[in-house]
Design an enzyme around this catalytic site. Structure first.
Site: not given
Ligand code: 8YV
Length: 326
Positions: A158, A240, A269, A287
């Site tokens: 990312i 996070r 959160e 999120h």
């Molecule tokens: C999710 C995320 O929506 O993929 C991840 O690590 O933070 C998000 O894309 C979230 O974790 C719900 O599973």
């Protein structure tokens, strides 16, 4: 023949339940009831597989309650809700959903960066509140994106997507810091220069956090780090909660020690630190960095593919701890 029992812990696209039901006896939660730790443990008791999201904690306690569990497929790329060593010790395979959300999440990182730098949310609130009476030379003046210095902390898939957008789309000067340095070929592709964490903090005009959460990354950005940043700088967290000390950030924003922040993730959160709710120079989103319909479908399908792949065909697509099977 009796089907293998699996649990789907949260509501999900109905077609995913349909796919899973072709192979498994599925207990689902399409009502999206919030389950306590104990309720989750009770439901895992007779299950061989589980489809989880980042919100379900799979730790030694949950594993102790689930003697038949063989795989937990997380619908997320992040997996700090999993105690992977405990899962490996119990020979439970952990899987996540890498790659399918990279570009969507990088898009959102950029959206937050731009909204924050150009004060989009503040402007919208200002207008809706009826405060826009006439033009003023400094009304909602923000900071430039094109040609500025983009700092990226955490340079995985990312991070690299954000670097590409910044360098190729906006002519930004991209610097990054990461546990390990990228190869010269990848650095050239994404046009990013490796720097120390201190240089990153001191020189970035926009600093985007994209590193995974672990005890080692807890409060990687706290009061001391914020103090190193430029007073004109903009901080974006799409990684996070817990990576940023939210209380320290709220103070830094209030005292204008940095200009602005864009946050998609929070400590504890869905609760948000109350001080963040009172400062105007922060854009807050719940999120949603991976939240596009195609990407959420791709994530859910990959989690389902991992369950089907492993429990039906003997091989998961994206295992995190293949050593669990040794
Ligand atoms: C999710 C995320 O929506 O993929 C991840 O690590 O933070 C998000 O894309 C979230 O974790 C719900 O599973």
């Amino acid at each position: 023949m009796k089907k293998t029992k699996i649990l789907v812990a949260r509501a999900i696209f109905p077609e995913i339940i349909g796919r899973l039901e072709q192979y498994f006896d599925v207990e689902h939660n399409q009502a999206d009831e919030p389950w306590s730790k104990q309720q989750l443990a009770d439901k895992l008791r007779d299950k061989v597989g589980a489809f989880t999201t980042g919100a379900e904690r799979i730790d030694a306690d949950a594993l102790a309650a689930a003697p038949q569990l063989k795989i937990c497929a997380n619908m997320a790329v992040g997996y700090n809700n999993f105690d992977v060593p405990a899962m490996t010790a119990r020979q439970v395979l952990a899987t996540n959903t890498p790659d399918v959300l990279t570009e969507t999440t990088a898009d959102f990182g950029f959206a937050l960066l731009m909204a924050t730098a150009r004060r989009v949310a503040e402007g919208e609130h200002y207008l809706r509140a009826g405060k826009w009476k006439r033009w003023a030379y400094d009304m909602l003046a923000g900071s430039d994106i094109h040609g500025s210095t983009l700092g990226i902390l955490g340079m995985g898939r990312i991070g690299q997507g954000i670097a590409r957008r910044g360098a190729h789309g906006f002519g930004m000067n991209v610097i990054y810091h990461n546990r390990s340095r990228l190869t010269p070929e990848i650095e050239a592709q994404v046009k990013a220069r490796y720097v120390s964490k201190e240089e990153l903090l001191k020189t970035a005009d926009h600093l985007v956090l994209v590193l995974p959460y672990s005890p080692a990354s807890h409060h990687v950005i706290g009061a001391a780090e914020l103090a190193l940043m430029k007073p004109t700088a903009n901080l974006v967290n799409i990684a996070r909660g817990g990576i940023v000390d939210d209380a320290a950030l709220a103070l830094a924003l209030r005292d204008k020690r940095i200009a602005a922040a864009g946050l998609d993730v929070f400590e504890g959160e869905p609760k948000v630190h109350p001080d963040l709710l009172t400062v105007p120079n922060v854009v807050l989103t719940p999120h949603i960095a991976s939240a596009t319909v195609p990407t959420r479908k791709a994530m859910a399908n990959l989690a389902a593919d991992n369950l089907i792949g492993f429990l039906v065909h003997g091989k998961a697509l994206t295992p995190l701890n293949p050593e669990a099977l040794n």
